[in-house]
Design a protein around this motif. Structure first.
Motif, mmCIF file in Angstrom:
data_model
loop_
_atom_site.group_PDB
_atom_site.id
_atom_site.type_symbol
_atom_site.label_atom_id
_atom_site.label_comp_id
_atom_site.label_asym_id
_atom_site.label_seq_id
_atom_site.Cartn_x
_atom_site.Cartn_y
_atom_site.Cartn_z
ATOM 1 N N ILE A 1 51.998 -81.177 -94.730
ATOM 2 C CA ILE A 1 51.508 -79.816 -94.935
ATOM 3 C C ILE A 1 52.672 -78.987 -95.469
ATOM 4 N N CYS B 1 41.695 -80.751 -92.573
ATOM 5 C CA CYS B 1 41.985 -82.163 -92.310
ATOM 6 C C CYS B 1 40.784 -82.825 -91.646
ATOM 7 N N ASP B 2 40.051 -82.083 -90.832
ATOM 8 C CA ASP B 2 38.855 -82.574 -90.162
ATOM 9 C C ASP B 2 37.771 -81.512 -90.344
ATOM 10 N N LEU C 1 53.373 -85.180 -90.273
ATOM 11 C CA LEU C 1 52.597 -85.527 -89.087
ATOM 12 C C LEU C 1 53.472 -86.209 -88.042
ATOM 13 N N ASP D 1 43.008 -78.059 -82.569
ATOM 14 C CA ASP D 1 41.756 -77.722 -83.250
ATOM 15 C C ASP D 1 40.586 -77.865 -82.291
ATOM 16 N N TYR E 1 53.177 -81.304 -86.002
ATOM 17 C CA TYR E 1 53.693 -81.493 -87.344
ATOM 18 C C TYR E 1 55.163 -81.127 -87.266
ATOM 19 N N TRP F 1 41.384 -82.172 -81.737
ATOM 20 C CA TRP F 1 42.665 -82.661 -82.252
ATOM 21 C C TRP F 1 43.787 -81.857 -81.598
ATOM 22 N N ALA G 1 44.779 -87.644 -89.593
ATOM 23 C CA ALA G 1 44.998 -86.261 -89.989
ATOM 24 C C ALA G 1 45.752 -86.181 -91.303
ATOM 25 N N CYS G 2 45.869 -84.976 -91.813
ATOM 26 C CA CYS G 2 46.708 -84.735 -92.972
ATOM 27 C C CYS G 2 48.125 -85.191 -92.622
ATOM 28 N N ASP H 1 49.721 -78.057 -83.042
ATOM 29 C CA ASP H 1 48.448 -77.691 -83.649
ATOM 30 C C ASP H 1 47.319 -78.185 -82.754
ATOM 31 N N ILE I 1 43.587 -75.603 -94.582
ATOM 32 C CA ILE I 1 43.570 -76.999 -94.992
ATOM 33 C C ILE I 1 42.649 -77.739 -94.028
ATOM 34 N N CYS J 1 48.957 -74.267 -90.101
ATOM 35 C CA CYS J 1 50.214 -74.861 -89.623
ATOM 36 C C CYS J 1 51.404 -74.411 -90.457
#
Length: 158
Positions: free
Chosen positions: A72, A103-104, A60, A128, A50, A46, A68-69, A126, A101, A79
């Motif tokens: 946040i 998200c994934d 987002l 990941d 954000y 990812w 995704a979330c 961000d 958090i 984040c």
């Protein structure tokens, strides 16, 4: 990666400069930047932004990856913490980050770089990875330099 990380990020800097040449729209450039990093970085699941909202959560923005979330809170998760501190965070193991958090659930490590223009927080980048210890200080430094290219190439008005 056969070249050093320093050489890798130098090459990305040159490519990004060419990619953004002639376009100044912030939404377009954030979208292109996310897609560019998704194409160039190995072992990530990812990458995206954000964006800060006035007196509110991070929302987002342009990204590449699974859904995704959406929001946040500032100061929450990697984040929100990076945004609040306006400092890049490298997290070797997200399960060890207090308040992470998820998200994934596949994400195991993360790097977050604040997007600060003229002293004002615009959001965070961000990234990941499904692997532990994917990111290090060289990645943080390289990404911060890429963010400077993005900032300088872009007109930041909403």
């Amino acid at each position: 990666m056969s070249e050093s990380k320093e050489q890798f990020y130098q090459s990305l800097s040159e490519q990004l400069t060419a990619l953004l040449e002639g376009e100044t729209n912030w939404l377009t450039n954030l979208s292109q930047f996310s897609a560019f990093l998704n194409m160039q970085l190995e072992d990530i699941n990812w990458v995206g932004f954000y964006l800060s909202q006035p007196d509110s959560d991070l929302l987002l923005g342009p990204f590449q990856g699974n859904v995704a979330c959406v929001r946040i809170p500032l100061g929450k998760g990697v984040c929100g913490t990076a945004a609040q501190k306006q400092k890049t965070l490298v997290v070797e193991d997200v399960d060890q980050f207090d308040g992470h958090i998820a998200c994934d659930a596949r994400s195991r490590s993360e790097v977050v770089c604040p997007l600060v223009i003229d002293g004002k927080l615009w959001g965070v980048l961000d990234i990941d990875s499904p692997s532990l210890n994917r990111f290090d200080q060289q990645d943080a430094d390289g990404l911060e330099n890429l963010m400077k290219i993005l900032i300088d190439a872009t007109e930041w008005s909403r």
